[in-house]
Design an enzyme around this catalytic site. Structure first.
Site, PDB file in Angstrom:
ATOM      1  N   GLY A 100     -15.554  28.329   1.328  1.00  0.00           N
ATOM      2  CA  GLY A 100     -14.198  28.411   1.879  1.00  0.00           C
ATOM      3  C   GLY A 100     -13.271  27.401   1.203  1.00  0.00           C
ATOM      4  O   GLY A 100     -12.124  27.716   0.858  1.00  0.00           O
ATOM      5  N   LYS A 147     -15.652  42.720  -0.787  1.00  0.00           N
ATOM      6  CA  LYS A 147     -16.954  42.448  -1.426  1.00  0.00           C
ATOM      7  C   LYS A 147     -17.972  42.063  -0.352  1.00  0.00           C
ATOM      8  O   LYS A 147     -17.839  41.038   0.306  1.00  0.00           O
ATOM      9  CB  LYS A 147     -16.849  41.307  -2.438  1.00  0.00           C
ATOM     10  CG  LYS A 147     -18.136  41.283  -3.273  1.00  0.00           C
ATOM     11  CD  LYS A 147     -18.476  39.962  -3.872  1.00  0.00           C
ATOM     12  CE  LYS A 147     -19.118  38.974  -2.976  1.00  0.00           C
ATOM     13  NZ  LYS A 147     -20.543  39.183  -2.679  1.00  0.00           N
ATOM     14  N   GLU A 199     -25.020  22.711   9.689  1.00  0.00           N
ATOM     15  CA  GLU A 199     -25.278  24.085  10.124  1.00  0.00           C
ATOM     16  C   GLU A 199     -26.625  24.526   9.534  1.00  0.00           C
ATOM     17  O   GLU A 199     -26.786  24.577   8.320  1.00  0.00           O
ATOM     18  CB  GLU A 199     -24.157  24.997   9.614  1.00  0.00           C
ATOM     19  CG  GLU A 199     -24.244  26.390  10.154  1.00  0.00           C
ATOM     20  CD  GLU A 199     -23.075  27.268   9.710  1.00  0.00           C
ATOM     21  OE1 GLU A 199     -22.716  27.235   8.521  1.00  0.00           O
ATOM     22  OE2 GLU A 199     -22.531  27.987  10.562  1.00  0.00           O
ATOM     23  N   GLU A 218     -12.893  31.933   7.938  1.00  0.00           N
ATOM     24  CA  GLU A 218     -13.767  31.795   9.112  1.00  0.00           C
ATOM     25  C   GLU A 218     -15.069  31.217   8.585  1.00  0.00           C
ATOM     26  O   GLU A 218     -15.813  31.899   7.883  1.00  0.00           O
ATOM     27  CB  GLU A 218     -13.950  33.167   9.767  1.00  0.00           C
ATOM     28  CG  GLU A 218     -14.383  33.072  11.211  1.00  0.00           C
ATOM     29  CD  GLU A 218     -15.880  33.159  11.351  1.00  0.00           C
ATOM     30  OE1 GLU A 218     -16.531  32.085  11.287  1.00  0.00           O
ATOM     31  OE2 GLU A 218     -16.398  34.269  11.514  1.00  0.00           O
ATOM     32  N   CYS A 256     -22.402  32.129  12.965  1.00  0.00           N
ATOM     33  CA  CYS A 256     -21.524  30.976  12.714  1.00  0.00           C
ATOM     34  C   CYS A 256     -21.220  30.229  14.013  1.00  0.00           C
ATOM     35  O   CYS A 256     -21.062  29.017  14.012  1.00  0.00           O
ATOM     36  CB  CYS A 256     -20.248  31.420  12.035  1.00  0.00           C
ATOM     37  SG  CYS A 256     -19.528  32.879  12.764  1.00  0.00           S
TER      38      CYS A 256
HETATM   39  P1  NDP Z   1     -21.497  31.927   1.119  1.00  0.00           P
HETATM   40  O1  NDP Z   1     -20.314  31.272   1.692  1.00  0.00           O
HETATM   41  O2  NDP Z   1     -21.931  31.556  -0.256  1.00  0.00           O
HETATM   42  O3  NDP Z   1     -21.293  33.517   1.098  1.00  0.00           O
HETATM   43  C1  NDP Z   1     -20.336  34.246   1.811  1.00  0.00           C
HETATM   44  C2  NDP Z   1     -19.712  35.299   0.910  1.00  0.00           C
HETATM   45  O4  NDP Z   1     -18.943  34.685  -0.122  1.00  0.00           O
HETATM   46  C3  NDP Z   1     -20.732  36.169   0.179  1.00  0.00           C
HETATM   47  O5  NDP Z   1     -20.220  37.467   0.026  1.00  0.00           O
HETATM   48  C4  NDP Z   1     -20.833  35.470  -1.145  1.00  0.00           C
HETATM   49  O6  NDP Z   1     -21.357  36.261  -2.150  1.00  0.00           O
HETATM   50  C5  NDP Z   1     -19.386  35.107  -1.404  1.00  0.00           C
HETATM   51  N1  NDP Z   1     -19.159  34.022  -2.347  1.00  0.00           N
HETATM   52  C6  NDP Z   1     -20.012  33.066  -2.784  1.00  0.00           C
HETATM   53  N2  NDP Z   1     -19.385  32.232  -3.644  1.00  0.00           N
HETATM   54  C7  NDP Z   1     -18.107  32.659  -3.735  1.00  0.00           C
HETATM   55  C8  NDP Z   1     -16.958  32.198  -4.444  1.00  0.00           C
HETATM   56  N3  NDP Z   1     -16.992  31.124  -5.231  1.00  0.00           N
HETATM   57  N4  NDP Z   1     -15.797  32.883  -4.315  1.00  0.00           N
HETATM   58  C9  NDP Z   1     -15.726  33.965  -3.520  1.00  0.00           C
HETATM   59  N5  NDP Z   1     -16.775  34.438  -2.821  1.00  0.00           N
HETATM   60  C10 NDP Z   1     -17.951  33.799  -2.921  1.00  0.00           C
HETATM   61  O7  NDP Z   1     -22.688  31.769   2.099  1.00  0.00           O
HETATM   62  P2  NDP Z   1     -24.235  31.835   1.713  1.00  0.00           P
HETATM   63  O8  NDP Z   1     -24.631  33.220   1.755  1.00  0.00           O
HETATM   64  O9  NDP Z   1     -24.544  31.125   0.450  1.00  0.00           O
HETATM   65  O10 NDP Z   1     -24.854  30.991   2.887  1.00  0.00           O
HETATM   66  C11 NDP Z   1     -24.910  29.579   2.774  1.00  0.00           C
HETATM   67  C12 NDP Z   1     -24.672  28.942   4.096  1.00  0.00           C
HETATM   68  O11 NDP Z   1     -23.373  29.286   4.549  1.00  0.00           O
HETATM   69  C13 NDP Z   1     -25.584  29.400   5.201  1.00  0.00           C
HETATM   70  O12 NDP Z   1     -26.768  28.700   5.196  1.00  0.00           O
HETATM   71  C14 NDP Z   1     -24.754  29.138   6.405  1.00  0.00           C
HETATM   72  O13 NDP Z   1     -24.900  27.811   6.807  1.00  0.00           O
HETATM   73  C15 NDP Z   1     -23.353  29.373   5.938  1.00  0.00           C
HETATM   74  N6  NDP Z   1     -22.819  30.692   6.299  1.00  0.00           N
HETATM   75  C16 NDP Z   1     -21.914  30.754   7.284  1.00  0.00           C
HETATM   76  C17 NDP Z   1     -21.428  31.970   7.674  1.00  0.00           C
HETATM   77  C18 NDP Z   1     -20.428  32.084   8.757  1.00  0.00           C
HETATM   78  O14 NDP Z   1     -20.229  33.166   9.283  1.00  0.00           O
HETATM   79  N7  NDP Z   1     -19.752  31.030   9.106  1.00  0.00           N
HETATM   80  C19 NDP Z   1     -21.890  33.221   7.090  1.00  0.00           C
HETATM   81  C20 NDP Z   1     -22.823  33.053   6.004  1.00  0.00           C
HETATM   82  C21 NDP Z   1     -23.254  31.826   5.664  1.00  0.00           C
HETATM   83  P3  NDP Z   1     -22.957  36.300  -2.320  1.00  0.00           P
HETATM   84  O15 NDP Z   1     -23.521  36.807  -1.056  1.00  0.00           O
HETATM   85  O16 NDP Z   1     -23.152  37.245  -3.407  1.00  0.00           O
HETATM   86  O17 NDP Z   1     -23.373  34.896  -2.629  1.00  0.00           O
END
Ligand code: NDP
Length: 490
Positions: free
Chosen positions: A252, A195, A400, A269, A303
């Site tokens: 996570g 996804k 972050e 991650e 990240c």
């Molecule tokens: P999320 O952790 O919400 O999103 C990452 C992925 O998980 C997306 O595909 C998201 O879908 C999906 N997701 C969201 N909720 C669930 C769930 N309950 N079960 C399974 N999958 C889920 O990150 P955000 O996009 O909301 O970003 C928020 C913050 O996270 C950022 O400001 C940043 O600080 C951090 N972040 C860190 C990352 C990293 O690489 N370490 C990457 C991205 C964000 P959808 O996009 O549709 O919400």
């Protein structure tokens, strides 16, 4: 409340004028609507719900994608389950051939992929063109090489695939994260349901076309678009045997709780708050480039971004002067322009998060510096920023931000640098800048971080394992280590 300093106009004089150099988008065909990639073809979603994906630099709609529901996820997992036995039994060198083919097709379609990635996500074209897409191809190429050598990678361990992998990826490196997830899973003989993030589904849709072009057996790769709910359906589906997630620490933890006790394998991650540590003997100009690359690359949506600069007190002043001068030369604007350094913030929500944290920094007493910078009228933008006068307790030093915002702290001794660098719940990466090899080794031993870069930052290579400690997650992606989560070993 601290003063917001604008850049001295003196510095602006050093900025060159650049003529516009926009990348052509004529060769890119984004369809108005996409279905789901299930069982080797694009199918209509069971869910009639769709949502638009927009260009964050213009707020213009690019396409509509399906918000996959329970039935869609179930179809995708069943397709992956059905494909698993044949894929796992396929001669490993034949599996490798498909991965080589995918790698080759990513290269062939690299210009198109770079434009799609930039339009859907807001990152500068020079980054998607020179980093995201070549590294994605390299990842498939690298794991293609392992597919028929698993017995050598893990001698006397009889490596076997696990089954269907459910993979959820974020929006900061959409195609690259897809490659990090899919390439090792397929090389090890698993099938996948992936996804992509809600705001950046388009490069995954092009990847679906690439799977079809490569004649990948139906069901080996399935892609279901949607929001967080769709992601949670993927990870909690009973037939998914292995879950791989990259994203926020908060989600996570939700996933870890949701699958606890199910026997599913999990790698996470998650976030980071990396220290980029500059000692007084470091080559300062080189360090400034590393600091800029560490935090302003991809608008800081990284990240492992070097979001905390720890600088030895004796050189703080000259280093900051050089850094501010360098900031004033960064060009913010149209991500499709080949000269752009800082593109658009990925979404309105992320922009608001950055703005909120920057406000908190000012309120807590830090001093904000932003170079003079004209922000485009439409789209989501945030200027490159740095904070001085930062205390370790401030939110900008702990949380972050995931934006182009650097917090500068100082230290006097190496021990103090270690204490401050490790004073975070995260542990994904760190950077050390010094002329002394012995000090690099001394520091690397003491950093509680999965990756420690020395006299460089944000370097990625498919052969090198990547992953975190503490709240940055567990499991490694990349290198031989990246195969482990996808294999049963006797
Ligand atoms: P999320 O952790 O919400 O999103 C990452 C992925 O998980 C997306 O595909 C998201 O879908 C999906 N997701 C969201 N909720 C669930 C769930 N309950 N079960 C399974 N999958 C889920 O990150 P955000 O996009 O909301 O970003 C928020 C913050 O996270 C950022 O400001 C940043 O600080 C951090 N972040 C860190 C990352 C990293 O690489 N370490 C990457 C991205 C964000 P959808 O996009 O549709 O919400």
């Amino acid at each position: 409340m601290a003063i917001t300093k604008k850049e001295p106009t003196e510095l602006a004089k050093h900025v060159f004028e650049y003529a516009p150099a926009p990348e052509s988008i004529d060769h890119v065909k984004i369809q108005p609507r996409y279905g789901l990639f299930i069982g080797g073809r694009m199918v209509e979603g069971h869910s009639k719900k769709r949502f638009p994906t927009i260009n964050p630099a213009t707020e213009g709609k690019l396409a509509e994608v399906v918000e996959g529901d329970e039935v869609d996820v179930d179809r995708a997992v069943k397709a992956a389950d059905k494909a698993f036995t044949a894929w796992a039994r396929l001669g490993p060198s034949r599996r490798a051939r498909y991965l080589f083919r995918i790698s080759r097709l990513i290269q062939e379609r690299s210009r198109e992929l770079a434009v799609v990635e930039t339009m859907d996500g807001g990152k500068p074209i020079k980054e998607s063109r020179d980093v995201d897409i070549p590294l994605s191809a390299a990842h498939f190429f690298y794991y293609a090489g392992w597919a028929d050598k698993l017995e050598w990678a893990f001698p006397n361990r009889k490596p076997r695939p696990i089954g269907v992998a459910g993979q959820v990826i974020p929006w900061n490196f959409p195609l690259l994260m897809l490659a990090w997830k899919i390439a090792p899973a397929l090389a090890a003989g698993n099938t996948v349901v992936l996804k992509p993030a809600e705001t950046t589904p388009l490069s995954a849709m092009v990847f679906a076309e690439i799977c079809m072009q490569a004649d990948l057996p139906p069901g080996v790769v399935n892609i279901v678009t949607g929001a967080g709910k769709t992601g949670s359906l993927v990870v909690s589906h009973p037939n998914v045997r292995k879950v791989a997630f990259t994203g926020s620490t908060e989600v996570g933890k939700l996933i870890a709780r949701a699958i606890a006790g199910t026997g599913k394998r999990l790698t996470l991650e998650l976030g980071g708050k990396a220290a980029n540590i500059v000692f007084e003997d470091a080559p300062l100009d080189q360090a400034v480039e590393g600091i800029v690359n560490g935090i302003y690359f991809n608008q800081g949506h990284v990240c492992c971004a070097g979001s905390r600069l720890l600088v030895q007190e004796s050189i703080a002043e000259p280093l900051l002067e050089k850094l501010k001068r360098r900031l004033s030369t960064l060009r913010l604007g149209d991500p499709l322009d080949k000269n752009t350094d800082i593109g658009a913030i990925n979404s309105k929500a992320q922009l608001e998060k950055i703005q909120g944290l920057v406000e908190s920094g000012i309120e807590e007493g830090a001093e904000l510096y932003q170079p003079e910078c004209v922000l485009p009228a439409r789209g989501f933008w945030f200027p490159p920023s740095l904070f001085t006068n930062v205390s370790q307790s401030y939110r900008i030093a702990r949380e972050e931000i995931f934006g182009p915002v650097l917090s500068v702290l100082t230290f006097r001794t190496p021990n103090e640098a270690v204490e401050k660098a490790n004073n975070t719940p995260y542990g994904l990466s760190a950077g050390v800048w010094t002329d002394k090899g012995s000090r690099i080794l001394w520091m690397a031993e003491r950093m509680r971080a999965g990756v420690v870069w020395a006299n460089t930052f944000n370097r990625f290579d498919p052969t090198s394992p990547f992953g975190g400690y503490k709240e940055s997650g567990f499991g490694r992606e990349g290198g031989v280590h990246g195969l482990l989560p996808y294999l049963e070993l006797n």
